[in-house]
Design an enzyme around this catalytic site. Sequence first.
Site, PDB file in Angstrom:
ATOM      1  N   LYS A 109     -29.947  28.146 -52.713  1.00  0.00           N
ATOM      2  CA  LYS A 109     -29.506  26.737 -52.629  1.00  0.00           C
ATOM      3  C   LYS A 109     -29.325  26.312 -51.191  1.00  0.00           C
ATOM      4  CE  LYS A 109     -25.026  27.650 -51.317  1.00  0.00           C
ATOM      5  NZ  LYS A 109     -24.400  27.318 -50.058  1.00  0.00           N
ATOM      6  N   PRO A 135     -32.391  35.142 -47.939  1.00  0.00           N
ATOM      7  CA  PRO A 135     -31.667  35.750 -46.813  1.00  0.00           C
ATOM      8  C   PRO A 135     -30.246  36.156 -47.209  1.00  0.00           C
ATOM      9  CG  PRO A 135     -32.761  33.734 -46.120  1.00  0.00           C
ATOM     10  CD  PRO A 135     -32.944  33.819 -47.599  1.00  0.00           C
ATOM     11  N   VAL A 136     -29.793  37.294 -46.700  1.00  0.00           N
ATOM     12  CA  VAL A 136     -28.464  37.825 -47.051  1.00  0.00           C
ATOM     13  C   VAL A 136     -27.420  37.275 -46.076  1.00  0.00           C
ATOM     14  CG1 VAL A 136     -27.104  39.950 -47.266  1.00  0.00           C
ATOM     15  CG2 VAL A 136     -29.476  39.892 -48.063  1.00  0.00           C
ATOM     16  N   GLY A 188     -27.398  33.805 -51.968  1.00  0.00           N
ATOM     17  CA  GLY A 188     -28.299  34.810 -52.533  1.00  0.00           C
ATOM     18  C   GLY A 188     -27.588  35.774 -53.472  1.00  0.00           C
ATOM     19  N   GLY A 189     -26.419  36.230 -53.083  1.00  0.00           N
ATOM     20  CA  GLY A 189     -25.664  37.143 -53.951  1.00  0.00           C
ATOM     21  C   GLY A 189     -25.297  36.453 -55.255  1.00  0.00           C
ATOM     22  N   SER A 190     -24.946  35.175 -55.150  1.00  0.00           N
ATOM     23  CA  SER A 190     -24.593  34.400 -56.349  1.00  0.00           C
ATOM     24  C   SER A 190     -25.814  34.224 -57.248  1.00  0.00           C
ATOM     25  CB  SER A 190     -24.056  33.023 -55.951  1.00  0.00           C
ATOM     26  OG  SER A 190     -22.922  33.179 -55.138  1.00  0.00           O
ATOM     27  N   ALA A 191     -26.991  34.019 -56.644  1.00  0.00           N
ATOM     28  CA  ALA A 191     -28.218  33.897 -57.437  1.00  0.00           C
ATOM     29  C   ALA A 191     -28.471  35.196 -58.202  1.00  0.00           C
ATOM     30  CB  ALA A 191     -29.404  33.584 -56.525  1.00  0.00           C
ATOM     31  N   ASP A 233     -19.917  29.952 -56.294  1.00  0.00           N
ATOM     32  CA  ASP A 233     -21.326  29.561 -56.121  1.00  0.00           C
ATOM     33  C   ASP A 233     -22.231  30.101 -57.232  1.00  0.00           C
ATOM     34  OD1 ASP A 233     -21.042  28.016 -53.881  1.00  0.00           O
ATOM     35  OD2 ASP A 233     -21.750  29.524 -52.463  1.00  0.00           O
TER      36      ASP A 233
END
Length: 314
Positions: free
Chosen positions: A18, A103-104, A110-113, A145
């Site tokens: 996002k 990207p981290v 990204g972690g939430s995705a 998120d």
Amino acid sequence: MTVAPTLPGAVTVRAPAKVNLELRVGPRRPDGFHDLATVFQAVSLHDEISVTRWDDWQVVPAGTYAALIPTDGDNLAVRAAKLIAEQWDVDEKLSIRIDKDIPVAGGMAGGSADAAAALLACDQLWGLGLMRDELAELAATLGSDVPFPLTGGNAMGSGRGDQLAPVLARGTFHWVFAISDVGLSTPAVYAECDRLRDLTGSATDVPEAQVSAELMGALRSGDPVALGAALHNDLEPAAFSLRPDLEELRDAGVEFGALGGIVSGSGPTVAFLTESHEASLDLSVSLAAADLCRDLRRAKGPVHGAHVVSAPRT
Ligand code: ATP
């Protein structure tokens, strides 16, 4: 890039990154948190999560940013899978392959995705038949998120960003994302935001967080020029204070012709909106030549939320 095969019997789910088109941070609450008003757009950078039954919990990292994610129980995808197993009394362990292209620690969730994708993949693997609102409820317990990547598209977030409402929008927008070498920690950016507000004496008259009419109008009309002008992030001064190079990067992108440039969420990724696909190519070339960031990624938005891309036949 690490390549790991997908195991037979795996369920694979794709989930998007996002960008926050607008992020308004309200006054600090007595509990230390802030109410937010934000507008998310899902963009075409994706992670893929594949889950399969295994004799122990394991994370198999793959893809562009494989080396940067935790492989133990702290991984958000593992936490999501364990949560759903616990709530529905599923006594099984999983191998979770994460194909990491978001990207981290870049402010792109990204972690939430990955957590959102893991919820959907487990629902499918275990045949639980959960409704979207049940998944969204679980998602919110994992992090503020996490609900958005389930939904995708454009959405307005309030509360801690986890209470979502749809946004009327048209058109496709073209982005260039400038990726940094080193991540920025979200709590550190909020702490810096508070420190700057205390320092300037503005902490006592921070307005309630509210999304602007300009941004909503720009999305409704699908006008990239208006959207570029309406991009706003209240965390940007804090991100620039911690990382002055990001301001230089933002200014360079705007000078090279971006319609707008903004730190994504808590950063350090800087998102540039462009007029068209071709303009995003041109901007990438100019930014690459200026050598101000580690990596550049082009993407379009909005895109769909988490969805199953492959599952074993039943
Ligand atoms: P947000 O935009 O939600 O603030 P972010 O994009 O800045 O998040 P993430 O990529 O989600 O940051 O990673 C934040 C931290 O979470 C990382 O430093 C990492 O150690 C940890 N983490 C746990 N699980 C994952 C995962 N599956 N992918 C990436 N990071 C993970």
